[in-house]
Structures are given as structure tokens and as C-alpha cells.
Design an enzyme around this catalytic site. Sequence first.
Site, PDB file in Angstrom:
ATOM      1  CG  HIS A   1      -5.312   1.464   5.261  1.00 54.10           C
ATOM      2  ND1 HIS A   1      -5.466   2.745   6.497  1.00 54.10           N
ATOM      3  CD2 HIS A   1      -4.896   0.836   4.905  1.00 54.10           C
ATOM      4  CE1 HIS A   1      -4.315   2.454   6.174  1.00 54.10           C
ATOM      5  NE2 HIS A   1      -3.303   1.303   5.836  1.00 54.10           N
TER       6      HIS A   1
ATOM      7  CD  GLU B   1      -3.149  -2.919   7.005  1.00 50.19           C
ATOM      8  OE1 GLU B   1      -2.431  -2.375   7.385  1.00 50.19           O
ATOM      9  OE2 GLU B   1      -4.097  -1.827   7.599  1.00 50.19           O
TER      10      GLU B   1
ATOM     11  CE  LYS C   1       0.385   3.538   4.942  1.00 53.73           C
ATOM     12  NZ  LYS C   1      -0.447   3.618   6.462  1.00 53.73           N
TER      13      LYS C   1
ATOM     14  CB  SER D   1       5.490  -1.733  11.535  1.00 53.86           C
ATOM     15  OG  SER D   1       5.124  -0.356  11.672  1.00 53.86           O
TER      16      SER D   1
ATOM     17  N   GLY E   1       3.109   2.394  10.351  1.00 54.88           N
ATOM     18  CA  GLY E   1       3.555   3.257  10.185  1.00 54.88           C
ATOM     19  C   GLY E   1       4.406   3.697  11.414  1.00 54.88           C
TER      20      GLY E   1
ATOM     21  CD  GLU F   1      -2.810   5.399   6.206  1.00 52.47           C
ATOM     22  OE1 GLU F   1      -2.883   5.494   5.728  1.00 52.47           O
ATOM     23  OE2 GLU F   1      -1.587   4.951   7.435  1.00 52.47           O
TER      24      GLU F   1
ATOM     25  CG  ASN G   1      -1.772   1.323   1.333  1.00 53.40           C
ATOM     26  OD1 ASN G   1      -2.357   2.041   0.250  1.00 53.40           O
ATOM     27  ND2 ASN G   1      -2.348   1.376   2.413  1.00 53.40           N
TER      28      ASN G   1
HETATM   29  C1  PEP Z   1      -0.312  -0.279   5.664  1.00 59.40           C
HETATM   30  O1  PEP Z   1      -0.114   1.313   5.500  1.00 59.40           O
HETATM   31  O2  PEP Z   1      -1.229  -0.751   5.826  1.00 59.40           O
HETATM   32  C2  PEP Z   1       1.008   0.043   6.783  1.00 59.40           C
HETATM   33  C3  PEP Z   1       0.490  -1.761   7.441  1.00 59.40           C
HETATM   34  O3  PEP Z   1       1.810   0.357   7.026  1.00 59.40           O
HETATM   35  P1  PEP Z   1       3.315  -0.015   7.236  1.00 59.40           P
HETATM   36  O4  PEP Z   1       3.548  -1.252   6.627  1.00 59.40           O
HETATM   37  O5  PEP Z   1       3.578   1.492   7.226  1.00 59.40           O
HETATM   38  O6  PEP Z   1       3.015   0.433   8.790  1.00 59.40           O
END
Ligand code: PEP
Length: 244
Positions: free
Chosen positions: A90, A162, A6, A208, A168, A92, A4
Site C-alpha cells: 500500500h 491506487e 487502515k 476515494s 484519502g 502508505e 481497507n
Molecule cells: C486506500 O486506503 O487504499 C484508499 C483507496 O483510501 P481512500 O478510499 O480513502 O482514498
Amino acid sequence: MAGNWKMHKNAAETAAFFGQFLPAVRNTEGREMVVFPTFVNLAAAVGAARGSAVEIGAQNVFWLKEGAYTGEVSAPMLASVGCRWVIVGHSERRHYFGETDDTVLKKTAAALDAELSPIVCVGERLEERESNATEMVLGTQFTAGIAPLSPVQFAKICIAYEPVWAIGTGKTATPEIAAAAHHFLRTEIRRCFGDDAAAACRILYGGSVKPDNIKGLMAQPEIDGALVGGASLDPASFAAIVNF
Ligand code: PEP
């Protein structure tokens, strides 16, 4: 293995990524790979990935097919540029843009109608984990956003667990914490859709994920794949993850 991006990468950076990533991918046997660029770079990404095992998806979708909805993009429009996947719900989008379990359900159904494969995201915030509310939050998101799908629809989605506190932040859930959440989700799936659906559903972990923790996560039988944010932006690091 899903990357992803973003709100990252312009057109030139999108093309450059595929130029480096595709030759670095080794183990494609039985492994699905999807990259989720921004809307404006979807068509370029589809072109750049053509002929490879990598598919392209969108990070969001609207639930109606067309109309006076300024700024929105429909599922048939995504399919028409060669998109095969879409991320729905998601964290976000839930937390910055007011996505709710109800809109997650509508977007998932619309994506399926257009023959896109949805990855539906669920996950708890830090304060919810710390107050032992993880299962309550996941259960609510599942019950309202996923369980109303028909069994035929459900069979075509993937779920991404998630935890918001891991996205992040560099703070990955331990493989055991992630597996326990996946196990809970699978129990919910079994309750609503039965044993076969629970065994067949692919649940990705996201938060992460990096080249140095992917092996440990994927060693958990409950974890079927990864949704990768930051580490998917660099072709070498995303290749190391998909090649784990
Ligand atoms: C994500 O955006 O779904 C995500 C898991 O980000 P990151 O790997 O940067 O934590």
C-alpha cells in the site's frame, strides 16, 4: 470489493460494523468482499463475518515465518486466525514505512506460501503524474515487485491501481484515467505472463471510491473491483459500494 480500514476501529467498533454491514449486503452473487481491519481485530472480524460471504484480510505481513522480528506478523500467523487475504505494498506503507518493490515481492511470495491471497498495490504520486511519469512508475513497480513471481504465483494475486494523489483526498481518478492505467498494467502482464494471465488478472481501482462514483468506475471493462479506504469505515456506505 475490498475495504481497507487502515488504523481505524477498536474491538467494539469492529463488531458493531459487521452487525450493521452484513444485513445490508444484497448482491453477493459472483462478488467477492473482503474487509481489512487492524491486526489486533482480525480474529474478532473473522468471528463476526463467519457464515457470511465476507472474508477478512490483513493490511500488511512480514516475509519470514517466525523469529526475532519485534512487532512483525507472519503470513502463517495471519492464516492461523482465519485471514484469507493480505494487502501488500500500500502506498502508505511504501511512503511512511519504507516498503520497497523488493519487500513487496518477498511479502507477496510469503503470503502465497501461506495460501493467503495478496492484493498488490501500485500507483504514482501527483508529481509523477504531472510530469508524465505514470507509466514509468507503474512499469518499475510492476517489473521489480510483481514480474519476478512465477506464472503459478502470479495467477493467485490481484493488483490494485491506487494513484497516490487520489487516496484519502476526495479526488477520484476519472473512470477513463483509471482504465488507462489498468490497460497499461494489463499490457505489462501480457508482456511477462501472456494473454491468458492478462485477461484473467483482476485489477482493482483504489482512491476515494464512494457510493456515488462506484458505478462509473465499474462500468469500465478494465476495472474489476475497488479497494476502498475511508468509505469502507461506514457500514452503510461500504454496503452501498458492494451493492452498486
Ligand atoms: C486506500 O486506503 O487504499 C484508499 C483507496 O483510501 P481512500 O478510499 O480513502 O482514498
